[in-house]
Design a protein around this motif. Structure first.
Motif, PDB file in Angstrom:
ATOM      1  N   VAL A  47       0.853  -1.203   0.000  1.00  0.00           N
ATOM      2  CA  VAL A  47       0.000   0.000   0.000  1.00  0.00           C
ATOM      3  C   VAL A  47       0.880   1.241   0.000  1.00  0.00           C
ATOM      4  O   VAL A  47       0.670   2.195  -0.755  1.00  0.00           O
ATOM      5  CB  VAL A  47      -0.943   0.004   1.233  1.00  0.00           C
ATOM      6  CG1 VAL A  47      -1.652   1.344   1.382  1.00  0.00           C
ATOM      7  CG2 VAL A  47      -1.972  -1.117   1.113  1.00  0.00           C
ATOM      8  N   ARG A  48       1.914   1.232   0.837  1.00  0.00           N
ATOM      9  CA  ARG A  48       2.781   2.410   0.961  1.00  0.00           C
ATOM     10  C   ARG A  48       3.574   2.670  -0.322  1.00  0.00           C
ATOM     11  O   ARG A  48       3.807   3.807  -0.705  1.00  0.00           O
ATOM     12  CB  ARG A  48       3.730   2.217   2.150  1.00  0.00           C
ATOM     13  CG  ARG A  48       3.042   2.400   3.500  1.00  0.00           C
ATOM     14  CD  ARG A  48       3.900   1.873   4.639  1.00  0.00           C
ATOM     15  NE  ARG A  48       5.172   2.567   4.742  1.00  0.00           N
ATOM     16  CZ  ARG A  48       5.373   3.727   5.360  1.00  0.00           C
ATOM     17  NH1 ARG A  48       4.364   4.314   5.978  1.00  0.00           N
ATOM     18  NH2 ARG A  48       6.567   4.290   5.398  1.00  0.00           N
ATOM     19  N   SER A  49       3.979   1.583  -0.985  1.00  0.00           N
ATOM     20  CA  SER A  49       4.808   1.769  -2.187  1.00  0.00           C
ATOM     21  C   SER A  49       3.964   2.048  -3.425  1.00  0.00           C
ATOM     22  O   SER A  49       4.475   2.450  -4.459  1.00  0.00           O
ATOM     23  CB  SER A  49       5.645   0.513  -2.428  1.00  0.00           C
ATOM     24  OG  SER A  49       4.776  -0.544  -2.836  1.00  0.00           O
ATOM     25  N   GLY A  50       2.672   1.783  -3.316  1.00  0.00           N
ATOM     26  CA  GLY A  50       1.812   1.980  -4.488  1.00  0.00           C
ATOM     27  C   GLY A  50       1.700   0.728  -5.333  1.00  0.00           C
ATOM     28  O   GLY A  50       1.113   0.758  -6.417  1.00  0.00           O
ATOM     29  N   ALA A  51       2.247  -0.402  -4.844  1.00  0.00           N
ATOM     30  CA  ALA A  51       2.116  -1.653  -5.597  1.00  0.00           C
ATOM     31  C   ALA A  51       0.663  -2.130  -5.573  1.00  0.00           C
ATOM     32  O   ALA A  51       0.188  -2.780  -6.492  1.00  0.00           O
ATOM     33  CB  ALA A  51       3.039  -2.719  -5.009  1.00  0.00           C
ATOM     34  N   ILE A  52      -0.031  -1.835  -4.471  1.00  0.00           N
ATOM     35  CA  ILE A  52      -1.475  -2.103  -4.412  1.00  0.00           C
ATOM     36  C   ILE A  52      -2.160  -0.746  -4.510  1.00  0.00           C
ATOM     37  O   ILE A  52      -1.834   0.173  -3.746  1.00  0.00           O
ATOM     38  CB  ILE A  52      -1.858  -2.779  -3.078  1.00  0.00           C
ATOM     39  CG1 ILE A  52      -1.258  -4.184  -3.012  1.00  0.00           C
ATOM     40  CG2 ILE A  52      -3.356  -2.833  -2.906  1.00  0.00           C
ATOM     41  CD1 ILE A  52      -1.615  -4.931  -1.743  1.00  0.00           C
ATOM     42  N   THR A  53      -3.100  -0.635  -5.404  1.00  0.00           N
ATOM     43  CA  THR A  53      -3.766   0.659  -5.591  1.00  0.00           C
ATOM     44  C   THR A  53      -5.278   0.494  -5.613  1.00  0.00           C
ATOM     45  O   THR A  53      -5.789  -0.624  -5.663  1.00  0.00           O
ATOM     46  CB  THR A  53      -3.375   1.300  -6.947  1.00  0.00           C
ATOM     47  OG1 THR A  53      -3.883   0.448  -7.993  1.00  0.00           O
ATOM     48  CG2 THR A  53      -1.874   1.463  -7.095  1.00  0.00           C
ATOM     49  N   GLY A  54      -5.982   1.600  -5.581  1.00  0.00           N
ATOM     50  CA  GLY A  54      -7.419   1.607  -5.850  1.00  0.00           C
ATOM     51  C   GLY A  54      -7.596   1.899  -7.338  1.00  0.00           C
ATOM     52  O   GLY A  54      -6.608   2.145  -8.038  1.00  0.00           O
ATOM     53  N   PRO A  55      -8.840   1.896  -7.810  1.00  0.00           N
ATOM     54  CA  PRO A  55      -9.060   2.145  -9.239  1.00  0.00           C
ATOM     55  C   PRO A  55      -8.566   3.522  -9.683  1.00  0.00           C
ATOM     56  O   PRO A  55      -8.232   3.721 -10.847  1.00  0.00           O
ATOM     57  CB  PRO A  55     -10.576   2.020  -9.408  1.00  0.00           C
ATOM     58  CG  PRO A  55     -11.148   1.796  -8.072  1.00  0.00           C
ATOM     59  CD  PRO A  55     -10.076   1.585  -7.077  1.00  0.00           C
ATOM     60  N   GLY A  56      -8.458   4.472  -8.731  1.00  0.00           N
ATOM     61  CA  GLY A  56      -8.022   5.819  -9.096  1.00  0.00           C
ATOM     62  C   GLY A  56      -6.525   6.016  -8.954  1.00  0.00           C
ATOM     63  O   GLY A  56      -6.014   7.110  -9.161  1.00  0.00           O
ATOM     64  N   GLY A  57      -5.792   4.996  -8.523  1.00  0.00           N
ATOM     65  CA  GLY A  57      -4.345   5.134  -8.310  1.00  0.00           C
ATOM     66  C   GLY A  57      -3.980   4.781  -6.874  1.00  0.00           C
ATOM     67  O   GLY A  57      -4.785   4.210  -6.128  1.00  0.00           O
ATOM     68  N   GLY A  58      -2.741   5.102  -6.496  1.00  0.00           N
ATOM     69  CA  GLY A  58      -2.235   4.762  -5.158  1.00  0.00           C
ATOM     70  C   GLY A  58      -3.142   5.324  -4.065  1.00  0.00           C
ATOM     71  O   GLY A  58      -3.781   6.362  -4.237  1.00  0.00           O
ATOM     72  N   PHE A  59      -3.176   4.628  -2.950  1.00  0.00           N
ATOM     73  CA  PHE A  59      -4.066   5.071  -1.863  1.00  0.00           C
ATOM     74  C   PHE A  59      -3.516   6.334  -1.191  1.00  0.00           C
ATOM     75  O   PHE A  59      -2.356   6.362  -0.760  1.00  0.00           O
ATOM     76  CB  PHE A  59      -4.223   3.961  -0.818  1.00  0.00           C
ATOM     77  CG  PHE A  59      -5.043   2.807  -1.306  1.00  0.00           C
ATOM     78  CD1 PHE A  59      -6.392   2.987  -1.614  1.00  0.00           C
ATOM     79  CD2 PHE A  59      -4.483   1.548  -1.480  1.00  0.00           C
ATOM     80  CE1 PHE A  59      -7.168   1.931  -2.086  1.00  0.00           C
ATOM     81  CE2 PHE A  59      -5.249   0.483  -1.936  1.00  0.00           C
ATOM     82  CZ  PHE A  59      -6.594   0.671  -2.238  1.00  0.00           C
ATOM     83  N   LEU A  60      -4.374   7.333  -1.096  1.00  0.00           N
ATOM     84  CA  LEU A  60      -3.987   8.571  -0.416  1.00  0.00           C
ATOM     85  C   LEU A  60      -4.413   8.543   1.043  1.00  0.00           C
ATOM     86  O   LEU A  60      -3.781   9.149   1.902  1.00  0.00           O
ATOM     87  CB  LEU A  60      -4.672   9.777  -1.093  1.00  0.00           C
ATOM     88  CG  LEU A  60      -4.364  10.000  -2.570  1.00  0.00           C
ATOM     89  CD1 LEU A  60      -5.216  11.136  -3.124  1.00  0.00           C
ATOM     90  CD2 LEU A  60      -2.876  10.322  -2.737  1.00  0.00           C
TER      91      LEU A  60
END
Ligand SMILES: O=P(O)(O)OC[C@H]1O[C@](O)(CO)[C@@H](O)[C@@H]1O
Length: 536
Positions: A123-136
């Motif tokens: 989650v922190r690296s952005g390897a897992i994202t939501g449909p809109g992109g990395g989790f904010l």
């Protein structure tokens, strides 16, 4: 049970605590406990050598060492629910075997921790994202122990926060979830549904509202929802894929659960290394508690000081005052930890408790508290023992003078509570030409501080993840010791059930679907008021 201690109290209650320091220059050292650079100073109390001996005898008589070993070794000490209380296993990072029901729980604990770490890293690296992109943003939805721990710790460790922003929704009041989600992106928000039982109405209803919000905003619940629970079947029913469920066992009590999956939001926020440091701090306190003699044992002395003030001296409440703005949720966290654990009137053996149960715990951070309720603490007729917490250093290097003033205030409060200010001292301060003797005396009466009010101070170098871990484990063990000495079960919470059941039965009444038949006059009239004002 506490007769001898009560006799000692009667003998010492009117003596001056301040004088004890005059008579014994080593008092501060003698009545402080150090472990791993944490110091607990209980010297500004009436406790003396005789009282200590008697408190130690109480520990011995209650076989505290046997009970302590039962806690760590997975005995079913939560007898009314037939469970162990093994939260210490969650921070047993060395993985030494811990048996519960004949099974070593550590392989599963460590495997879950590894899964949490892998997920948090992605989650922190952005390897897992939501449909809109990395989790904010991460929104933790849960209540009680599934909220207070991570919410308190995330705020406490703000300087270490370098991942997505963490938010916490607990209240069934729709305002809480509305105001939290308002500014967030429904396609870039990770929703963590934290509920040990996965039946708690607040958590489930808010989770459903969050799911609707995600869907309405074009998000994908399958990609954006995570569950933390012991009830894997129920998380499945809710539609959360099993690889997004982090489970734990029923031997982790809700209010002791921050160390495991319930801490996932914190782990995502501060990162695995800092979360690990938090666990290590807890583990260090476990080792200290498990292996140190009573007289040098910090959780034991914290508990005994509390027992002295509440059960022996009869002070009904205890104020927790952290001089640390980021610990502003600590009092709320401790209210659940202490009052849900030790607010009982039936002993473990089914008899009525013969001594008062745990005290009312409350508080606010200093210096704010000074400008609110400290008037009563200094001059009210009720004595409120204060538990101060303060760090030698703050994180704001360029605001060092703020921190010095903060520390000075903390130390000044405990000194002022103890020393007070006599009529003679006050008279000298008030002397001014033209003030009549009568007016002077009248003023003096209002401005005298009787002093002799007890307090303790927990002082630490700086609020790091490791230190926070030590502090939280310290308080957990304090609750255990108090519960063991009172002979009650600190690990059930039947007292929260009745209100829940009644709320369920009142929902259709409040909705106007069925009449308030059988309700008392007050409840019926309040329902009537709600129904009349519904359309206003
Ligand atoms: O994690 P759950 O099962 O949703 O429970 C939340 C909280 O509710 C309580 O059971 C009290 O109502 C707490 O002990 C617990 O921390």
């Amino acid at each position: 049970m506490f007769e001898r201690l009560r006799t000692l109290h009667t003998a010492v209650k009117d003596r001056s605590i301040f004088d004890l320091f005059q008579r014994d220059v080593s008092r501060a050292e003698q009545f402080s406990i150090d472990t791993d650079n944490l110091r607990f100073d209980f010297s500004k109390t009436q406790i003396d050598e005789d009282i200590l001996q008697e408190l130690g005898a109480l520990c011995k008589a209650r076989k505290l060492d046997v009970m302590r070993e039962n806690l760590f070794s997975g005995a079913l000490i939560n007898e009314t629910e037939g469970r162990a209380a093994l939260h210490t296993a969650l921070r047993n990072l060395d993985g030494d075997p811990v048996y519960c029901d004949g099974q070593d729980v550590m392989p599963e604990v460590l495997a879950t921790l590894e899964r949490m770490q892998a997920f948090a890293k992605s989650v922190r690296s952005g390897a897992i994202t939501g449909p809109g992109g990395g989790f904010l943003d991460v929104v933790n939805i849960g209540i009680g122990g599934s909220d207070l721990g991570p919410a308190m710790a995330a705020l406490a460790l703000t300087p270490y926060q370098d991942g997505p922003r963490c938010h916490f929704v607990s209240n069934i009041d729709g305002a809480h979830i509305t105001d939290t989600l308002h500014h967030l992106d429904p396609r870039r928000t990770l929703v963590i549904v934290a509920s040990k039982s996965f039946t708690t109405v607040e958590a489930i209803m808010n989770a459903k509202a969050a799911r609707d919000w995600v869907l309405a905003g074009g998000g994908d619940p399958a990609a954006q929802f995570v569950a933390l629970s012991t009830a894997v079947d129920k998380t499945r029913e809710f539609g959360i894929p099993s690889e997004r469920v982090f489970g734990f066992s029923d031997w982790v009590g809700g209010r002791y659960s921050i160390w495991g999956p319930i801490g996932l939001s914190l782990m995502i926020g501060i990162g695995c290394e800092d979360f690990n440091a938090f666990l290590l701090g807890g583990q260090a306190m476990d080792r200290h508690f498990r292996t140190t003699a009573w007289s040098e044992n910090m959780p034991v002395m914290l508990a005994l000081t509390g027992l002295w003030h509440h059960q022996i001296c009869g002070y009904p409440t205890r104020a927790v005052i952290p001089y640390e703005q980021r610990l502003s949720r600590l009092p709320a966290y401790l209210q659940q930890l202490e009052m849900e654990s030790n607010g009982k009137s039936i002993a473990m053996d089914g008899s009525d408790l013969t001594e008062p149960s745990g005290p009312i715990v409350w508080g606010e951070p200093g210096t704010n508290a000074q400008h609110a309720f400290f008037q009563l603490i200094h001059q009210g007729t009720i004595v409120v023992p204060c538990e101060f917490l303060v760090g030698a250093l703050g994180h704001e290097k360029d605001l060092n003078s703020h921190h010095q003033l903060l520390v000075a205030n903390c130390l000044a409060q405990s000194e002022a509570l103890m020393r007070g200010r006599s009529a003679d001292e006050t008279r000298i301060l008030l002397q001014e030409p033209g003030l009549s003797a009568v007016d002077l005396e009248r003023q003096v009466r209002h401005r005298v501080f009787e002093g002799n009010r007890p307090s303790t101070t927990l002082i630490y170098p700086k609020l790091t993840p490791y230190i926070l871990g030590q502090i939280i484990a310290l308080y957990e063990h304090r609750v255990f010791v108090e519960g063991a000495l009172l002979g009650l079960n600190s690990y059930d919470q039947w007292g929260v059930e009745l209100g829940k059941t009644m709320a369920t039965s009142l929902v259709p009444v409040v909705a106007g679907e069925i009449p308030a038949t059988g309700k008392d006059g007050s409840t019926a009239a309040l329902v009537d008021y709600v129904l009349k004002h519904r359309d206003v």
